[in-house]
Design a protein around this motif. Structure first.
Motif, PDB file in Angstrom:
ATOM      1  N   SER A 366       0.855  -1.183   0.000  1.00 52.95           N
ATOM      2  CA  SER A 366       0.000   0.000   0.000  1.00 52.95           C
ATOM      3  C   SER A 366       0.899   1.243   0.000  1.00 52.95           C
ATOM      4  CB  SER A 366      -0.907  -0.001   1.233  1.00 52.95           C
ATOM      5  OG  SER A 366      -0.130  -0.007   2.420  1.00 52.95           O
ATOM      6  N   SER A 367       0.318   2.383  -0.200  1.00 55.05           N
ATOM      7  CA  SER A 367       1.116   3.607  -0.346  1.00 55.05           C
ATOM      8  C   SER A 367       1.950   3.910   0.897  1.00 55.05           C
ATOM      9  CB  SER A 367       0.203   4.793  -0.654  1.00 55.05           C
ATOM     10  OG  SER A 367      -0.750   4.957   0.380  1.00 55.05           O
ATOM     11  N   ASP A 368       1.516   3.431   2.082  1.00 58.18           N
ATOM     12  CA  ASP A 368       2.265   3.699   3.306  1.00 58.18           C
ATOM     13  C   ASP A 368       2.806   2.434   3.967  1.00 58.18           C
ATOM     14  OD1 ASP A 368      -0.094   2.601   4.042  1.00 58.18           O
ATOM     15  OD2 ASP A 368      -0.771   4.269   5.318  1.00 58.18           O
ATOM     16  N   SER A 369       2.784   1.301   3.250  1.00 58.34           N
ATOM     17  CA  SER A 369       3.351   0.026   3.713  1.00 58.34           C
ATOM     18  C   SER A 369       2.621  -0.573   4.911  1.00 58.34           C
ATOM     19  CB  SER A 369       4.846   0.184   4.062  1.00 58.34           C
ATOM     20  OG  SER A 369       5.594   0.525   2.935  1.00 58.34           O
ATOM     21  N   LYS A 370       1.363  -0.200   5.144  1.00 60.86           N
ATOM     22  CA  LYS A 370       0.659  -0.765   6.293  1.00 60.86           C
ATOM     23  C   LYS A 370       0.366  -2.246   6.120  1.00 60.86           C
ATOM     24  CE  LYS A 370      -1.610   3.378   8.144  1.00 60.86           C
ATOM     25  NZ  LYS A 370      -2.907   4.046   8.459  1.00 60.86           N
ATOM     26  N   ASN A 371       0.301  -2.721   4.867  1.00 62.81           N
ATOM     27  CA  ASN A 371      -0.044  -4.117   4.628  1.00 62.81           C
ATOM     28  C   ASN A 371       1.180  -5.020   4.482  1.00 62.81           C
ATOM     29  OD1 ASN A 371       0.819  -3.083   2.172  1.00 62.81           O
ATOM     30  ND2 ASN A 371      -0.487  -4.447   0.983  1.00 62.81           N
ATOM     31  N   VAL A 372       2.346  -4.569   4.880  1.00 62.18           N
ATOM     32  CA  VAL A 372       3.571  -5.316   4.614  1.00 62.18           C
ATOM     33  C   VAL A 372       3.591  -6.661   5.334  1.00 62.18           C
ATOM     34  CG1 VAL A 372       4.921  -4.229   6.462  1.00 62.18           C
ATOM     35  CG2 VAL A 372       6.075  -5.134   4.440  1.00 62.18           C
ATOM     36  N   VAL A 373       3.046  -6.742   6.557  1.00 66.51           N
ATOM     37  CA  VAL A 373       3.053  -8.016   7.290  1.00 66.51           C
ATOM     38  C   VAL A 373       2.180  -9.042   6.577  1.00 66.51           C
ATOM     39  CG1 VAL A 373       2.456  -9.152   9.457  1.00 66.51           C
ATOM     40  CG2 VAL A 373       3.532  -6.898   9.484  1.00 66.51           C
ATOM     41  N   GLU A 374       1.010  -8.616   6.177  1.00 62.66           N
ATOM     42  CA  GLU A 374       0.113  -9.514   5.440  1.00 62.66           C
ATOM     43  C   GLU A 374       0.760  -9.960   4.130  1.00 62.66           C
ATOM     44  OE1 GLU A 374      -4.237  -9.306   3.191  1.00 62.66           O
ATOM     45  OE2 GLU A 374      -3.582  -7.658   4.497  1.00 62.66           O
ATOM     46  N   LEU A 375       1.439  -9.029   3.477  1.00 66.14           N
ATOM     47  CA  LEU A 375       2.108  -9.330   2.203  1.00 66.14           C
ATOM     48  C   LEU A 375       3.205 -10.375   2.407  1.00 66.14           C
ATOM     49  CD1 LEU A 375       3.243  -6.664  -0.377  1.00 66.14           C
ATOM     50  CD2 LEU A 375       4.813  -8.446   0.346  1.00 66.14           C
ATOM     51  N   ILE A 376       4.026 -10.195   3.452  1.00 67.33           N
ATOM     52  CA  ILE A 376       5.125 -11.136   3.713  1.00 67.33           C
ATOM     53  C   ILE A 376       4.576 -12.518   4.028  1.00 67.33           C
ATOM     54  CG2 ILE A 376       6.994 -11.681   5.329  1.00 67.33           C
ATOM     55  CD1 ILE A 376       7.495  -8.650   5.574  1.00 67.33           C
ATOM     56  N   GLU A 377       3.520 -12.567   4.838  1.00 66.89           N
ATOM     57  CA  GLU A 377       2.938 -13.857   5.223  1.00 66.89           C
ATOM     58  C   GLU A 377       2.413 -14.602   3.989  1.00 66.89           C
ATOM     59  OE1 GLU A 377      -0.232 -15.513   8.579  1.00 66.89           O
ATOM     60  OE2 GLU A 377      -0.005 -13.361   8.197  1.00 66.89           O
ATOM     61  N   LYS A 378       1.721 -13.873   3.114  1.00 66.66           N
ATOM     62  CA  LYS A 378       1.164 -14.485   1.915  1.00 66.66           C
ATOM     63  C   LYS A 378       2.277 -14.958   0.975  1.00 66.66           C
ATOM     64  CE  LYS A 378      -2.003 -13.457  -1.910  1.00 66.66           C
ATOM     65  NZ  LYS A 378      -2.870 -12.422  -2.532  1.00 66.66           N
ATOM     66  N   ALA A 379       3.321 -14.136   0.802  1.00 60.63           N
ATOM     67  CA  ALA A 379       4.427 -14.491  -0.093  1.00 60.63           C
ATOM     68  C   ALA A 379       5.201 -15.680   0.446  1.00 60.63           C
ATOM     69  CB  ALA A 379       5.357 -13.296  -0.280  1.00 60.63           C
ATOM     70  N   TYR A 380       5.367 -15.761   1.761  1.00 60.58           N
ATOM     71  CA  TYR A 380       6.095 -16.891   2.349  1.00 60.58           C
ATOM     72  C   TYR A 380       5.379 -18.203   2.050  1.00 60.58           C
ATOM     73  CZ  TYR A 380       8.000 -20.205   5.672  1.00 60.58           C
ATOM     74  OH  TYR A 380       8.555 -21.326   6.221  1.00 60.58           O
ATOM     75  N   TYR A 381       4.061 -18.218   2.234  1.00 63.77           N
ATOM     76  CA  TYR A 381       3.318 -19.444   1.973  1.00 63.77           C
ATOM     77  C   TYR A 381       3.381 -19.810   0.482  1.00 63.77           C
ATOM     78  CZ  TYR A 381       1.472 -19.730   6.697  1.00 63.77           C
ATOM     79  OH  TYR A 381       1.369 -19.874   8.046  1.00 63.77           O
ATOM     80  N   ALA A 382       3.410 -18.800  -0.390  1.00 65.56           N
ATOM     81  CA  ALA A 382       3.541 -19.077  -1.828  1.00 65.56           C
ATOM     82  C   ALA A 382       4.892 -19.702  -2.139  1.00 65.56           C
ATOM     83  CB  ALA A 382       3.354 -17.793  -2.626  1.00 65.56           C
ATOM     84  N   LEU A 383       5.955 -19.211  -1.471  1.00 64.32           N
ATOM     85  CA  LEU A 383       7.287 -19.764  -1.690  1.00 64.32           C
ATOM     86  C   LEU A 383       7.417 -21.178  -1.120  1.00 64.32           C
ATOM     87  CD1 LEU A 383       9.531 -16.645  -0.904  1.00 64.32           C
ATOM     88  CD2 LEU A 383       9.273 -17.747  -3.122  1.00 64.32           C
ATOM     89  N   SER A 384       6.934 -21.363   0.097  1.00 61.77           N
ATOM     90  CA  SER A 384       7.112 -22.653   0.760  1.00 61.77           C
ATOM     91  C   SER A 384       6.227 -23.745   0.170  1.00 61.77           C
ATOM     92  CB  SER A 384       6.834 -22.511   2.262  1.00 61.77           C
ATOM     93  OG  SER A 384       5.502 -22.064   2.481  1.00 61.77           O
ATOM     94  N   SER A 385       5.154 -23.350  -0.546  1.00 60.47           N
ATOM     95  CA  SER A 385       4.271 -24.362  -1.128  1.00 60.47           C
ATOM     96  C   SER A 385       4.767 -24.858  -2.474  1.00 60.47           C
ATOM     97  CB  SER A 385       2.851 -23.779  -1.297  1.00 60.47           C
ATOM     98  OG  SER A 385       2.859 -22.720  -2.246  1.00 60.47           O
ATOM     99  N   LYS A 386       5.813 -24.247  -2.994  1.00 61.54           N
ATOM    100  CA  LYS A 386       6.395 -24.694  -4.264  1.00 61.54           C
ATOM    101  C   LYS A 386       7.753 -25.331  -3.990  1.00 61.54           C
ATOM    102  CE  LYS A 386       6.272 -22.032  -7.941  1.00 61.54           C
ATOM    103  NZ  LYS A 386       6.598 -20.949  -8.892  1.00 61.54           N
ATOM    104  N   VAL A 387       7.901 -26.603  -4.364  1.00 61.22           N
ATOM    105  CA  VAL A 387       9.157 -27.333  -4.173  1.00 61.22           C
ATOM    106  C   VAL A 387       9.795 -27.527  -5.545  1.00 61.22           C
ATOM    107  CG1 VAL A 387      10.254 -29.422  -3.328  1.00 61.22           C
ATOM    108  CG2 VAL A 387       8.246 -28.498  -2.145  1.00 61.22           C
ATOM    109  N   THR A 388      10.968 -26.956  -5.714  1.00 57.22           N
ATOM    110  CA  THR A 388      11.707 -27.070  -6.971  1.00 57.22           C
ATOM    111  C   THR A 388      13.025 -27.769  -6.701  1.00 57.22           C
ATOM    112  OG1 THR A 388      10.749 -24.996  -7.766  1.00 57.22           O
ATOM    113  CG2 THR A 388      12.682 -25.816  -8.927  1.00 57.22           C
TER     114      THR A 388
END
Length: 791
Positions: A366-388
């Motif tokens: 968001s313009s002031d980074s208030k959603n950064v925690v939610e963003l990190i949590e969502k991105a982490y699960y996206a990374l950890s759910s893909k095994v390469t």
């Protein structure tokens, strides 16, 4: 034998055959393969046979070869050797061998460390070209340690975002606690290189690059490491609260510089060797990359090394930005996964960057980074759910194919990738390894991206036969005329003896000389179709049962050109590779009836005498063209080449005047007053400068012409010598007069110039009014006594 419609090394067609593979331990031997074929060219020993192909086997039976057969017939597929009478126990065909050297169970604790992949070590003993398959299992462990390094852009446009990040610690740690109880977090900041044109280098601006109204502004910098990884949220919040905004000139930032240092400075950052490593990059701008440093005169490439002193990147102004490839390599090498938390205006830029960096995700701030925690949590699960799964340090001439079997037994179409994998799910990767050449003690590693666990695969190849001998070794052996021993079923002759059965005693002769006499033009011995016995070729049989022949076994009657799938078209016999056609037929494959009907012209000649008729078609010579060799576009115009002959035939002059009949015997000529009909005329100059007009018609043959020569030549009138001489004399006289006038004019101009110069000097002179005393008249003064008085 396993036969498939296609053989692919990329794994895309593997699913057609995988149900037929044979399981071995944790893996499977065998691979969807083409029909077994064995090339037998240039095979002289069992070792040559084993190296020649993955499906080649060798028969070591003593009496397997028949009279006239070479030892290469011992090399064939196992099925073909058995069909020819070789017993199973006399066939040498080394199999692939797989040994699982280390196979610790998943999630078992070893020195307090979690095991997420098995097996851990495999030793392979392979035949070149023969693939081997095995399985690798992966299971993401619950509560695995996580290291998160928060890397923030502190340029002026991120002022509002910094205020929110300063109170981020509690929420960020709470989110990480949902993932693991072993979470650590660190902090770093970046802006850009402190040189023009990226940053204002004015001394005051370097110290305070923000607006004048901003009191809290830190000096310009490239990358600063603020806080090493720590499990204490209070430390994180305390250090972040000390940070202030900074600034630079251009829009792109030095984010790649910062990420490179965060990746390679392992000790400074404090990365745990067993943790899942994350870098969260927050920015609202693009990035500089390799080559941009040239704008500031920075030419030294990035060396991918750690250069941090007092928590600052000290080589920022000396080294160029890293390339995307360099950064991707170091992130993968150090098992670091990346989350790009960026504003919407640069989302597309970082999505393109994410495609080039393994294990990375992009989220919109968001313009002031208030959603950064939610963003990190969502991105982490996206990374950890893909095994390469991937490999490193792969030796040359080794191929690896991955075929993942993801959760619930589903096969993924992506090679080496499983999506939607949850903690506790076990996924299996079918891995196929093929060594295409001989090698010894080579190895490579296989590992999931971003995970420490690795599988080390050691490769050795079997390129030599281990032959069994029935009973004790006999040397000399009767099979070898008591002049040699048996090795893998063939004779190894003692010194002084040669031949398939050591039946040639060379005595004082040189073996190399004897063998050279069996080579045609220094080529292959007996053309590879026979054995050199005492300096002469003994030819083998062909596959059809006939025999090769000739001094060097160069001939056979089985390999002539075919027509309509018949050798020599069924209209001739094959002799030493060439067709001898029956009467009435011709051609390289006897494919044509003997006829010249289509080659005959209106004058009943064959190809106009300029070619030969083969297969009822003209084969023209000297550039003439089909169908009847009538025209020759590339030939020299005969109007030019026959000029001398036309002159001597028509006017009895020219270079061929003395031997005209002999030099021009291929031309028949006649003199005409005028040409009876219009056609192409030739007009050429003769040796006397006259224009000759004539016509040439080419007759049958290459140099056979009929000429019509116009009787009257066009000769230029003779020159008028009187006019030429008179004109020359007049021209010389005129030129002389003109020269004299020119000289006179030049002299006049010179005198005039001198006179005018004299006049000018005369005007400038000033003459005295007094007379010259040298030229005054003498006078005498006498006193008049009359006027002499006295008082």
């Amino acid at each position: 034998m396993l036969h498939c419609s296609a053989h692919r090394t990329d794994g895309q067609n593997m699913d057609r055959c995988m149900p037929l593979l044979i399981l071995l331990l944790m893996g499977r031997h065998g691979l969807c393969q083409q029909e077994e074929v064995c090339s037998k060219s240039l095979i002289n020993s069992c070792d040559d046979c084993i190296k020649s192909g993955p499906y080649c086997a060798w028969c070591q039976a003593l009496n397997f070869t028949k009279a006239g057969e070479q030892d290469a017939v011992r090399c064939n597929t196992r099925a073909n050797l058995i069909s020819k009478g070789c017993k199973e126990n006399e066939i040498i065909s080394p199999p692939n061998k797989l040994n699982i050297a280390k196979n610790d169970p998943l999630s078992a604790s070893e020195n307090g460390q979690v095991v997420q992949m098995r097996p851990q070590k495999i030793d392979l003993d392979l035949r070149p070209g023969l693939p081997v398959s095995f399985n690798v299992s992966f299971k993401a462990a619950e509560g695995h340690p996580v290291d998160l390094y928060y890397l923030m852009d502190l340029s002026y446009s991120m002022k509002d975002d910094l205020a929110n990040v300063k109170v981020l610690g509690t929420d960020l740690f709470a989110a990480l606690r949902k993932i693991t109880n072993h979470a650590r977090i660190g902090f770093g900041a970046f802006v850009d290189k402190t040189v023009l044109p990226y940053t204002n280098t004015n001394k005051e601006k370097l110290l305070k690059p923000c607006d004048e109204n901003d009191q809290q502004c830190q000096a310009a910098f490239g990358y600063r490491h603020v806080l090493s990884l720590t499990p204490n949220k209070n430390d994180f919040e305390a250090e972040v609260k000390k940070q202030f905004i900074s600034g630079n000139l251009d829009s792109p930032e030095g984010s790649l510089d910062a990420m490179m240092q965060a990746a390679v400075c392992e000790d400074k950052i404090g990365w745990n060797s067993n943790s899942t490593r994350l870098i969260v990059l927050t920015t609202d701008a693009g990035f500089h990359m390799a080559g941009d440093g040239k704008l500031a005169g920075i030419l030294e490439p990035n060396d991918e090394q750690c250069h941090m002193e007092n928590n600052l990147y000290v080589k920022s102004t000396e080294m160029d930005y890293p390339s995307v490839g360099q950064l991707a390599t170091q992130l993968e090498k150090n098992r670091i996964q990346t989350i790009f938390a960026v504003t919407q205006n640069v989302e597309s830029v970082y999505k393109e960057l994410s495609k080039m960096i393994p294990k990375s995700e992009v989220g919109v701030l968001s313009s002031d980074s208030k959603n950064v925690v939610e963003l990190i949590e969502k991105a982490y699960y996206a990374l950890s759910s893909k095994v390469t799964i991937t490999h490193d340090s792969l030796p040359e001439n080794v191929r690896v194919v991955y075929r993942p079997i993801c959760s619930h037994g589903e096969k993924s179409e992506k090679q080496g990738v499983c999506d939607q994998v949850h903690v506790g799910d076990e996924v299996i990767f079918e891995i196929t390894v093929t060594a295409d050449s001989c090698m010894e003690n080579e190895f490579f590693t296989i590992s999931p991206r971003g995970i420490k666990d690795t599988l080390t695969v050691t490769i050795n190849t079997t390129c030599k036969c281990q032959c069994d001998t029935a009973g004790p070794i006999v040397d000399p052996h009767p099979h070898c005329n008591n002049s040699g021993s048996i090795s893998c079923g063939i004779c190894r002759c003692n010194k002084g003896h040669v031949g398939q059965f050591c039946n040639c005693k060379i005595g004082d002769k040189d073996e190399h000389t004897l063998r050279a006499s069996c080579q045609k033009d220094n080529g292959t011995e007996c053309e590879g179709r026979g054995d050199c016995v005492c300096g002469r070729c003994e030819c083998h049989n062909t596959d059809s049962g006939s025999q090769y022949y000739g001094p060097y076994c160069e001939c056979d009657d089985d390999h002539c050109e075919k027509f309509q799938n018949q050798q020599c078209g069924g209209k001739g016999k094959c002799k030493c590779g060439k067709c001898e056609c029956n009467p009435g037929f011709e051609g390289s494959a006897c494919q044509c009836k003997t006829s010249d009907e289509a080659c005959r012209t209106i004058n009943n000649s064959v190809c106009n005498g300029r070619g030969s008729c083969k297969c009822n078609q003209c084969e023209c010579r000297g550039g003439y063209q089909r169908p009847h060799c009538l025209e020759c576009p590339g030939c020299t115009d005969p109007c030019q080449t026959k000029v001398n002959c036309i002159e001597c035939l028509g006017f009895e002059s020219g270079p061929f005047k003395k031997n005209c009949s002999e030099a021009c015997k291929t031309i028949s000529s006649k003199i005409v007053e005028k040409f009876p009909f219009k056609s192409k005329e030739c007009k050429q100059k003769d040796s006397e400068g006259c224009w000759m007009t004539f016509k040439l018609v080419q007759l049958v043959g290459e140099d056979n012409y009929e000429a019509e020569i116009l009787k009257q030549r066009e000769c230029p009138p003779p020159p008028n010598f009187i006019a030429i001489i008179g004109g020359s004399v007049a021209a010389v006289a005129l030129i002389g007069i003109l020269l004299l006038m020119l000289i006179k004019l030049l002299l006049y101009m010179k005198d005039l110039k001198e006179f005018r110069k004299f006049e000018n000097e005369k005007k400038k002179s000033k003459w005295a009014e007094a007379d010259n005393p040298l030229f005054q008249t003498a006078t005498t003064t006498v006193a008049n006594p009359t006027f002499t008085g006295g008082d």
